[in-house]
Design a protein around this motif. Structure first.
Motif, short mmCIF file in Angstrom:
data_model
loop_
_atom_site.label_atom_id
_atom_site.label_comp_id
_atom_site.label_asym_id
_atom_site.label_seq_id
_atom_site.Cartn_x
_atom_site.Cartn_y
_atom_site.Cartn_z
N ALA A 1 92.08 102.42 31.42
CA ALA A 1 90.33 101.41 31.29
C ALA A 1 89.73 101.58 30.30
O ALA A 1 89.27 100.65 30.15
N ALA A 2 89.56 102.79 29.79
CA ALA A 2 89.43 102.76 28.22
C ALA A 2 89.58 102.55 27.47
O ALA A 2 88.86 101.55 26.60
N GLU A 3 91.32 102.43 27.25
CA GLU A 3 91.72 101.60 26.43
C GLU A 3 91.68 99.98 26.77
O GLU A 3 91.26 99.47 25.43
N GLN A 4 91.29 99.33 27.78
CA GLN A 4 90.89 98.21 28.20
C GLN A 4 89.36 97.73 27.95
O GLN A 4 89.10 97.02 27.08
N VAL A 5 88.66 98.41 27.89
CA VAL A 5 87.64 97.93 27.93
C VAL A 5 86.73 98.08 25.84
O VAL A 5 86.78 97.39 25.34
#
Length: 304
Positions: free
Chosen positions: A112-116
């Motif tokens: 999720a962090a990499e996506q955001v």
């Protein structure tokens, strides 16, 4: 009077995990102020009335402009809701603010962090307190929940040492023992030791409630049933999210358990006394060893 460890502690999701950390920090004087963020206005009101937080809002953006270095945002929402919180953090929270979480699955938070953000930002420290209860909601907040319990941090290569240090000190302040490991190892270990037991407990209770047509089935259940199935009273939404987020590790643990259960079934059917005694004795020995390890870990040190 000494300066508190944290200036403003912001908890997003004021339930058992977040509320317990908030009250634990407050009672120990480890933060100057606790601010809650919850989706429902009534939860905000109740959290303030109960003293879990000093003030509360329905959006992180309402307090974002106040936050600086030395402040911490703790994400304590169901696993699959973390992405939306990270998106809000990206839009309104300074990069100086320490961000950490308590999600039971770390791989999904990493993704999720990499996506955001495109990568795990230096301010984000992925973590998971190994403590909990079958209770949930703001009323379940317990300031001593984390005493003598372990917290696993899974920092990324991009995680800044300052933010990692502040997060470590925060958990130490509420009496927790902090360990670090990789995201992959965390999800594998927790899939077997926490997530699988919940699968079994939920399945057992559902089987007895739905498939065994005896109205007295629970009336005569003894303490062993109560103790074994206690975790089936946990928050269904949280565990629904965990099962989806850590699917691969949980399925691997389930497959192994099913294979062993099938062998045990065959042993019972064939009245294989030697096999049954070996399994039960081996399990008892392992459980007794675990109990001893737990007792030694929780015993007061000679310095106390």
């Amino acid at each position: 009077m000494s300066q508190p460890l944290i200036n403003k502690f912001v908890v997003v999701g004021i339930g058992l995990i977040g509320g317990s950390l908030a009250t634990g920090l407050k009672q120990r004087g480890a933060c100057a102020e606790v601010i809650g963020v919850a989706r429902k206005p009534e939860t905000c009101v109740e959290a303030v009335e109960r003293g879990v937080v000093d003030r509360a809002y329905t959006s992180l953006s309402e307090v974002a402009s106040e936050l600086r270095q030395g402040d911490v945002v703790f994400i304590s929402v169901p696993t699959l809701s973390v992405t939306s919180v990270l998106q809000e953090i990206k839009e309104c929270i300074s990069s100086e603010v320490t961000i950490t979480d308590g999600a039971s699955v770390k791989g999904s938070v990493l993704r999720a962090a990499e996506q955001v953000f495109g990568e795990v930002p230096p301010q984000l420290v992925l973590g998971h307190p190994i403590a909990g209860s079958e209770k949930s909601g703001v009323t379940a907040a317990n300031p001593n929940l984390y005493e003598n319990h372990r917290v696993i941090l899974t920092p990324a290569s991009t995680t800044d040492a300052y933010h990692l240090g502040l997060t470590t000190d925060m958990w130490n302040a509420v009496g927790a023992e902090v360990l670090t490991m990789s995201v992959e190892e965390h999800d594998e270990v927790l899939g077997a030791t926490s997530h699988l037991p919940h699968v079994i407990a939920y399945s057992l209770v559902d089987t007895l409630a739905q498939d065994i047509h005896n109205p007295n089935i629970f009336r005569y259940a003894a303490g062993g049933f109560r103790d074994f199935t206690r975790i089936a009273s946990s928050d269904p939404v949280m565990w629904h999210d965990i099962m989806r987020a850590n699917k691969t590790a949980i399925l691997q643990s389930m497959d192994l358990f099913i294979d062993n259960l099938s062998r045990l079934r065959a042993g019972i059917e064939q009245e294989d006394s030697d096999y049954l005694l070996k399994v039960f004795s081996r399990a008892k020995e392992a459980r007794d060893e675990f109990t001893l390890m737990l007792a030694q870990r929780q015993a007061p040190s000679s310095k106390d």
